[in-house]
Write an enzyme that holds these catalytic residues in place. Structure first.
Site, mmCIF file in Angstrom:
data_model
loop_
_atom_site.group_PDB
_atom_site.id
_atom_site.type_symbol
_atom_site.label_atom_id
_atom_site.label_comp_id
_atom_site.label_asym_id
_atom_site.label_seq_id
_atom_site.Cartn_x
_atom_site.Cartn_y
_atom_site.Cartn_z
ATOM 1 N N ASP A 119 9.359 2.763 1.653
ATOM 2 C CA ASP A 119 8.205 3.564 2.039
ATOM 3 C C ASP A 119 8.022 3.390 3.547
ATOM 4 O O ASP A 119 7.499 2.385 4.021
ATOM 5 C CB ASP A 119 6.955 3.097 1.278
ATOM 6 C CG ASP A 119 5.730 3.944 1.618
ATOM 7 O OD1 ASP A 119 5.796 4.707 2.604
ATOM 8 O OD2 ASP A 119 4.716 3.838 0.894
ATOM 9 N N PHE B 236 0.871 -1.182 0.000
ATOM 10 C CA PHE B 236 0.000 0.000 0.000
ATOM 11 C C PHE B 236 0.896 1.217 0.000
ATOM 12 O O PHE B 236 1.708 1.398 0.900
ATOM 13 C CB PHE B 236 -0.930 0.044 1.217
ATOM 14 C CG PHE B 236 -1.894 1.201 1.137
ATOM 15 C CD1 PHE B 236 -3.149 1.053 0.567
ATOM 16 C CD2 PHE B 236 -1.525 2.459 1.603
ATOM 17 C CE1 PHE B 236 -4.025 2.132 0.457
ATOM 18 C CE2 PHE B 236 -2.398 3.547 1.489
ATOM 19 C CZ PHE B 236 -3.648 3.378 0.920
ATOM 20 N N LYS C 159 2.616 10.392 7.835
ATOM 21 C CA LYS C 159 1.884 10.038 9.062
ATOM 22 C C LYS C 159 2.382 10.740 10.326
ATOM 23 O O LYS C 159 1.990 11.847 10.611
ATOM 24 C CB LYS C 159 1.863 8.521 9.222
ATOM 25 C CG LYS C 159 0.904 7.849 8.217
ATOM 26 C CD LYS C 159 0.544 6.452 8.639
ATOM 27 C CE LYS C 159 -0.307 5.705 7.646
ATOM 28 N NZ LYS C 159 -1.733 5.894 7.809
HETATM 29 C C1 LIG Z 1 3.144 2.680 3.646
HETATM 30 C C2 LIG Z 1 2.213 3.795 3.248
HETATM 31 N N1 LIG Z 1 2.537 4.589 2.228
HETATM 32 C C3 LIG Z 1 1.757 5.606 1.843
HETATM 33 C C4 LIG Z 1 0.561 5.859 2.488
HETATM 34 C C5 LIG Z 1 -0.302 6.996 2.039
HETATM 35 O O1 LIG Z 1 -0.253 8.031 2.974
HETATM 36 P P1 LIG Z 1 -1.367 9.173 2.968
HETATM 37 O O2 LIG Z 1 -2.643 8.550 3.402
HETATM 38 O O3 LIG Z 1 -0.823 10.195 3.946
HETATM 39 O O4 LIG Z 1 -1.429 9.714 1.587
HETATM 40 C C6 LIG Z 1 0.174 5.046 3.562
HETATM 41 C C7 LIG Z 1 -1.106 5.264 4.248
HETATM 42 O O5 LIG Z 1 -1.630 4.443 4.938
HETATM 43 C C8 LIG Z 1 1.021 3.982 3.953
HETATM 44 O O6 LIG Z 1 0.703 3.172 4.968
#
Ligand SMILES: Cc1ncc(COP(=O)(O)O)c(C=O)c1O
Length: 389
Positions: free
Chosen positions: A217, A132, A246
């Site tokens: 990520d 994700f 986050k």
């Molecule tokens: C690993 C990861 N990358 C990217 C995102 C996307 O972040 P945002 O919701 O701040 O766009 C998330 C959101 O849950 C995530 O867990």
């Protein structure tokens, strides 16, 4: 406005993208939030791994108040001190060299995609099954979810998926067109999937050998969540690019792309109007100070171990597996978990269910044994209902 009015008006005025829990929250402090009825909840969701320093941490609140009275926004046409201080602190902690600031995790992933393509001059990006990375067009292309992707096809071309935790599959898939590999050090949304200890190191070696960039990520795994500053620290591996979001700014919206020596944009190649504004950077600096001064990374590791042990000791009949690193813990069930989230909420504890069958516990890193007991007590007191849901 009264609770029911707010819920009714939401349905009228807001896009129906979210399935919300039927409570209206008005206040937060530490590991607790309160609703319109004055009911107190122990929060094991923490804004989905955002409120790592707890709700309304006094250091963060103070920093926001001070900065709000000085300067809130300037654009990136000018220099500001908080942005430079934050970039240096982040790079020092993460072992990286340059920062780019944006406003969310998905936007950080977008930045990482552009940076990888720009640096390598290639276009293919390899992501993992179960990944994700966000909901914007580029980040959604890297998110392994036919359900999320289907209505929006065609997405960004040149994306391929390989099984997570399989170095050989990755090695086979890299070719002359591959710019980068993007991975979560622990997969969050697909249910707290933790790779083997040597996986990330193996991936690093393959990327070095084949000369492709490695992107971690760390949007969900960052800022002490897994019991180390970053998920990568468990494997002692440095990526070429890291995405953050986050928890970075104590609850305010921010994202960041960190990169290693030489992996850089040229002037004008990327930008964000709000990215790295003084208000948000001051909040992020205060968040880092709070994590350090309260030893929250260590607390995350310690409380995570205790919580994991207590959850496993429950020996619930409906549990398939319990996985965790620090305070990022998933309890995989034999069946859907939404009904159990309701039971917990009725008992005054907020938890989350991801990937339909995985109860996810990502509380603020400030929690102690009292909060852990609060969670376990619900399992004890409502065990029969939980097992038969
Ligand atoms: C690993 C990861 N990358 C990217 C995102 C996307 O972040 P945002 O919701 O701040 O766009 C998330 C959101 O849950 C995530 O867990």
């Amino acid at each position: 406005m009264k609770k029911l009015d707010i819920i009714e008006q939401e349905a009228v005025w807001i896009q129906p993208t979210y399935t919300r829990q039927p409570i209206v929250l008005v206040k937060g402090n530490g590991a607790y939030v309160w609703d319109t009825e004055g009911r107190k909840y122990l929060d094991f969701v923490a804004g989905i791994a955002v409120n790592n320093v707890g709700h309304c941490h006094p250091k963060v609140v103070d920093a926001i108040k001070r900065q709000a009275e000085l300067l809130i926004h300037t654009s990136n046409l000018y220099f500001t001190e908080p942005q430079v201080v934050l970039a240096r602190r982040l790079c020092e902690i993460a072992g990286m060299r340059k920062a780019f600031f944006c406003n969310s995790g998905a936007e950080a992933v977008e930045g990482a995609i552009k940076l990888a393509k720009r640096y390598t001059g290639k276009s293919k990006i390899i992501a993992a099954r179960g990944s994700f990375h966000g909901r914007t067009a580029g980040s959604l292309s890297l998110t392994d979810s036919p359900k999320y992707q289907a209505p929006f096809m065609p997405l960004m071309p040149g994306v391929e998926f390989i099984p997570y935790n399989d170095v050989d599959a990755l090695a086979e898939r890299i070719d002359d067109e591959t710019a980068a590999v993007i991975l979560e050090p622990v997969q969050g949304e697909s249910g707290v999937n933790i790779p083997d200890d040597d996986y990330l190191k193996g991936v690093r070696e393959i990327c070095d050998e084949k000369e492709v960039l490695l992107i971690f990520d760390e949007v969900q795994t960052g800022f002490g969540r897994t019991g180390r500053w970053f998920g990568k620290d468990h494997a002692d591996v440095l990526p070429d690019i890291m995405t953050l979001g986050k928890a970075i700014a104590g609850g305010l919206p921010m994202g960041a792309v960190l990169s290693s020596e030489g992996v850089e944009f040229a002037p004008g190649e990327h930008a964000s109007t709000f990215g790295g504004g003084p208000l948000i950077c001051s909040a992020a600096i205060a968040t880092i100070e709070a994590i350090e001064s309260e030893d929250l990374v260590r607390n995350s590791a310690k409380m995570g171990e205790i919580l994991l042990h207590k959850l496993r000791s429950l020996d619930l009949s409906i549990v398939r597996e319990i996985r965790g690193r620090g305070l990022m813990i998933g309890m995989e069930l034999e069946k859907a978990g939404a009904g159990i989230v309701d039971i917990f909420r009725e008992s005054g504890v907020l938890i989350n269910c991801t990937a339909e069958t995985v109860l996810r516990f990502v509380p603020p890193l400030i929690i102690g044994e009292r909060e852990i007991s609060g969670l376990i007590q619900v399992f004890d007191e409502r065990r029969d209902e939980i097992e038969s849901v």
